[in-house]
Design an enzyme around this catalytic site. Structure first.
Site, PDB file in Angstrom:
ATOM      1  N   THR A 102       0.830  -1.212   0.000  1.00 51.75           N
ATOM      2  CA  THR A 102       0.000   0.000   0.000  1.00 51.75           C
ATOM      3  C   THR A 102       0.860   1.257   0.000  1.00 51.75           C
ATOM      4  O   THR A 102       0.542   2.247  -0.681  1.00 51.75           O
ATOM      5  CB  THR A 102      -0.935   0.009   1.222  1.00 51.75           C
ATOM      6  OG1 THR A 102      -1.832  -1.107   1.118  1.00 51.75           O
ATOM      7  CG2 THR A 102      -1.734   1.289   1.301  1.00 51.75           C
ATOM      8  N   ASP A 128      -8.794   9.812  -5.016  1.00 47.24           N
ATOM      9  CA  ASP A 128     -10.042   9.954  -5.767  1.00 47.24           C
ATOM     10  C   ASP A 128      -9.831   9.874  -7.265  1.00 47.24           C
ATOM     11  O   ASP A 128     -10.718   9.400  -7.987  1.00 47.24           O
ATOM     12  CB  ASP A 128     -10.726  11.279  -5.414  1.00 47.24           C
ATOM     13  CG  ASP A 128     -11.173  11.328  -3.967  1.00 47.24           C
ATOM     14  OD1 ASP A 128     -11.321  10.250  -3.354  1.00 47.24           O
ATOM     15  OD2 ASP A 128     -11.362  12.445  -3.444  1.00 47.24           O
ATOM     16  N   THR A 183      32.827 -38.808 -16.336  1.00 46.77           N
ATOM     17  CA  THR A 183      31.715 -39.077 -15.428  1.00 46.77           C
ATOM     18  C   THR A 183      32.314 -39.250 -14.038  1.00 46.77           C
ATOM     19  O   THR A 183      33.387 -39.851 -13.887  1.00 46.77           O
ATOM     20  CB  THR A 183      30.943 -40.344 -15.843  1.00 46.77           C
ATOM     21  OG1 THR A 183      31.838 -41.463 -15.857  1.00 46.77           O
ATOM     22  CG2 THR A 183      30.314 -40.181 -17.221  1.00 46.77           C
ATOM     23  N   HIS A 184      31.651 -38.718 -13.022  1.00 44.25           N
ATOM     24  CA  HIS A 184      32.200 -38.701 -11.658  1.00 44.25           C
ATOM     25  C   HIS A 184      33.523 -37.942 -11.598  1.00 44.25           C
ATOM     26  O   HIS A 184      34.372 -38.211 -10.737  1.00 44.25           O
ATOM     27  CB  HIS A 184      32.401 -40.114 -11.110  1.00 44.25           C
ATOM     28  CG  HIS A 184      31.158 -40.950 -11.112  1.00 44.25           C
ATOM     29  ND1 HIS A 184      30.297 -41.002 -10.049  1.00 44.25           N
ATOM     30  CD2 HIS A 184      30.642 -41.774 -12.061  1.00 44.25           C
ATOM     31  CE1 HIS A 184      29.291 -41.819 -10.340  1.00 44.25           C
ATOM     32  NE2 HIS A 184      29.476 -42.299 -11.549  1.00 44.25           N
ATOM     33  N   SER A 314      45.447 -12.251  -9.260  1.00 44.83           N
ATOM     34  CA  SER A 314      45.917 -12.325  -7.884  1.00 44.83           C
ATOM     35  C   SER A 314      46.632 -11.038  -7.507  1.00 44.83           C
ATOM     36  O   SER A 314      47.321 -10.426  -8.334  1.00 44.83           O
ATOM     37  CB  SER A 314      46.876 -13.508  -7.703  1.00 44.83           C
ATOM     38  OG  SER A 314      47.449 -13.501  -6.411  1.00 44.83           O
ATOM     39  N   LYS A 320      49.057 -14.779 -12.634  1.00 42.54           N
ATOM     40  CA  LYS A 320      47.896 -15.663 -12.438  1.00 42.54           C
ATOM     41  C   LYS A 320      46.652 -15.037 -13.058  1.00 42.54           C
ATOM     42  O   LYS A 320      46.398 -13.844 -12.904  1.00 42.54           O
ATOM     43  CB  LYS A 320      47.662 -15.902 -10.943  1.00 42.54           C
ATOM     44  CG  LYS A 320      46.652 -16.990 -10.622  1.00 42.54           C
ATOM     45  CD  LYS A 320      46.656 -17.272  -9.117  1.00 42.54           C
ATOM     46  CE  LYS A 320      45.784 -18.480  -8.779  1.00 42.54           C
ATOM     47  NZ  LYS A 320      44.370 -18.178  -8.984  1.00 42.54           N
ATOM     48  N   GLU A 327      32.918 -17.517 -12.545  1.00 38.01           N
ATOM     49  CA  GLU A 327      32.770 -17.324 -11.104  1.00 38.01           C
ATOM     50  C   GLU A 327      31.647 -16.334 -10.793  1.00 38.01           C
ATOM     51  O   GLU A 327      30.841 -16.557  -9.882  1.00 38.01           O
ATOM     52  CB  GLU A 327      34.080 -16.832 -10.498  1.00 38.01           C
ATOM     53  CG  GLU A 327      35.170 -17.889 -10.456  1.00 38.01           C
ATOM     54  CD  GLU A 327      36.510 -17.356  -9.998  1.00 38.01           C
ATOM     55  OE1 GLU A 327      37.408 -18.172  -9.780  1.00 38.01           O
ATOM     56  OE2 GLU A 327      36.645 -16.114  -9.855  1.00 38.01           O
TER      57      GLU A 327
END
Length: 462
Positions: A102, A128, A183-184, A314, A320, A327
């Protein structure tokens, strides 16, 4: 002592000091003083959509002969200014306010009334005139649907299509680049990069389809239900006219809800759409993490691809470089998961004829839409579009992959294949050389059976 200049405004509770240069009135000022909670306000997309709803309501009231044309036109001109992004600093009410919204509805009513009055010279009242035939209880749920639908249509869906198209193009470019499947997180049978990216592409296309399906329900609005869903103080045609004007202004097929009681008491469509957005977040998180793994290294990791170099990685390790875009996208996804939980809790707070967590539902839904639209474009343009493939690394890994022996199962059996794989792994030798020593198959036969490119096509080796 404050030297801020003020003026006196009044509402049904009495008089109140308001900043002299503020466009809002007493009810907004009370909300500012009552809810100093977070400093978070409803986003511009919501405010622009709320102004659009007020525009449509004024048009409906004019067409029904309920609102003087001059007054209605002045309200519409003021609403158009807010829709264009003007005066957004005049909406200071905290997200964490009265659950019906409201305070935000009255904030808009007061701002539009003041702008319209100043421009026209007519005495235009926030309740109004600007709020004629309306209640916060149908205006805010309607605005949640309108704002979310518009942001999905103009922002999220085009961004997702761009991401899908980028993935499709890269999948085509890399259709014949063979790599080790996993896989895995362990070496598995070969696939092509085209197959890998094609899977990501189709994940995103499925997400687009889900969101488009939910959009069909999001364009149904409860405007005209007013206070509790009965439509008290509104013409029976009011909701239909408002939906028609909204459709004209946006190009989206807005329509009245068949049962406006549902739109006031619940936000089921909002939580459905949030669920689709959460599903999208799982897709984007999966793609982002795969890219991070593939980019890992460059020496001690997988090193299959090199993502575009965007910034130093870094503050202490020179040279680096980090996968910053995946990310960032992953963090967006985490935020969306949290938003979905908040929306679900908010949606279950529908008590009898009204949901009382509408502002926080709106805030989180729109944030999820906007974050994923921006993240999808970043992922497409600054990660997927420009990554380079380390084909030599891929070939070396394939040559040493003992799991290739799977292709010999039908020829030499599982047990002999396992023995070959163990020896190849232990000795760090190509599977073909070990199989040549441990089977009576010729080099030509083994080269054919163990060809990684052929193995990406599925079926039975022959």
């Amino acid at each position: 002592m404050s030297t801020r200049k003020t003026r006196i405004e009044h509402d049904s509770l009495g008089e109140l000091e308001v900043p002299a240069d503020a466009l809002w009135g007493a009810q907004t000022q009370r909300a500012v003083e009552n809810f100093p909670v977070s400093g978070l306000t409803l986003p511009p997309a919501f405010l622009r959509a709320l102004a659009l709803v007020k525009y449509a309501c004024a048009e409906a009231n004019i067409r029904l002969g309920l609102l003087d044309t001059a007054i209605g036109s002045a309200i519409q001109q003021a609403a158009e200014a807010v829709m264009a992004g003007n005066h957004l600093d005049q909406f200071p009410v905290d997200v964490f306010q009265t659950g019906s919204g409201t305070s935000t509805n009255m904030n808009m009513n007061e701002v539009l009334a003041r702008l319209a009055s100043e421009a026209s010279g007519l005495p235009i009242h926030p309740n109004d005139h600007v709020n004629m035939s309306q209640s916060s209880n149908d205006v805010i749920p309607t605005t949640i649907h309108v704002s979310a639908a518009c942001e999905i249509d103009t922002g999220l869906l085009p961004a997702l299509q761009h991401l899908a198209d980028t993935l499709d193009r890269r999948a085509t470019e890399l259709a014949h680049v063979v790599k080790t499947g996993r896989t895995h997180l362990m070496d598995a049978m070969p696939i092509t990069l085209g197959q890998e990216l094609g899977a990501w592409r189709d994940q995103i296309r499925d997400d687009i389809a889900r969101i488009e399906d939910g959009l069909r329900r999001l364009v149904a609005i409860p405007q005209g239900g007013t206070a509790v869903g009965t439509g008290i103080n509104a013409d029976p045609e009011f909701g239909r006219l408002v939906a028609h004007v909204l459709a004209e202004k946006t190009g989206l097929p807005f329509r009245p809800m068949e049962n406006p009681f549902v739109g006031l008491a619940s936000q089921d469509t909002a939580v459905e759409m949030s669920g689709h957005l959460k599903t999208l977040a799982t897709s984007l998180m999966k793609i982002s993490n795969d890219l991070r793994w593939m980019n890992s290294g460059p020496l001690a990791g997988l090193g299959e691809i090199a993502l575009p170099v965007l910034q130093p990685g870094s503050s202490i390790m020179p040279g680096k470089v980090n996968p910053v875009i995946p990310e960032a996208v992953a963090m967006v996804c985490a935020q969306v998961f949290g938003n979905d939980a908040t929306i679900a809790l908010g949606v279950q707070s529908g008590n009898f004829q009204l949901n009382v967590m509408l502002p926080v539902i709106a805030y989180n839904l729109l944030q999820s839409i906007d974050l994923q639209a921006q993240a999808s474009r970043l992922l497409a343009d600054r990660a997927i579009d420009g990554f380079e493939v380390n084909t030599e690394r891929l070939r070396d890994a394939l040559a040493r992959n003992p799991i290739l022996v799977t292709a010999l199962n039908r020829v030499i059996g599982y047990e002999r294949g396992a023995a070959i794989a163990k020896r190849a792994y232990a000795e760090g030798r190509p599977i073909l050389d070990v199989a040549l020593e441990m089977t009576d198959l010729s080099r030509k036969e083994l080269e054919k059976l163990l060809d990684p490119a052929r193995l990406t096509e599925g079926g039975i080796p022959s």
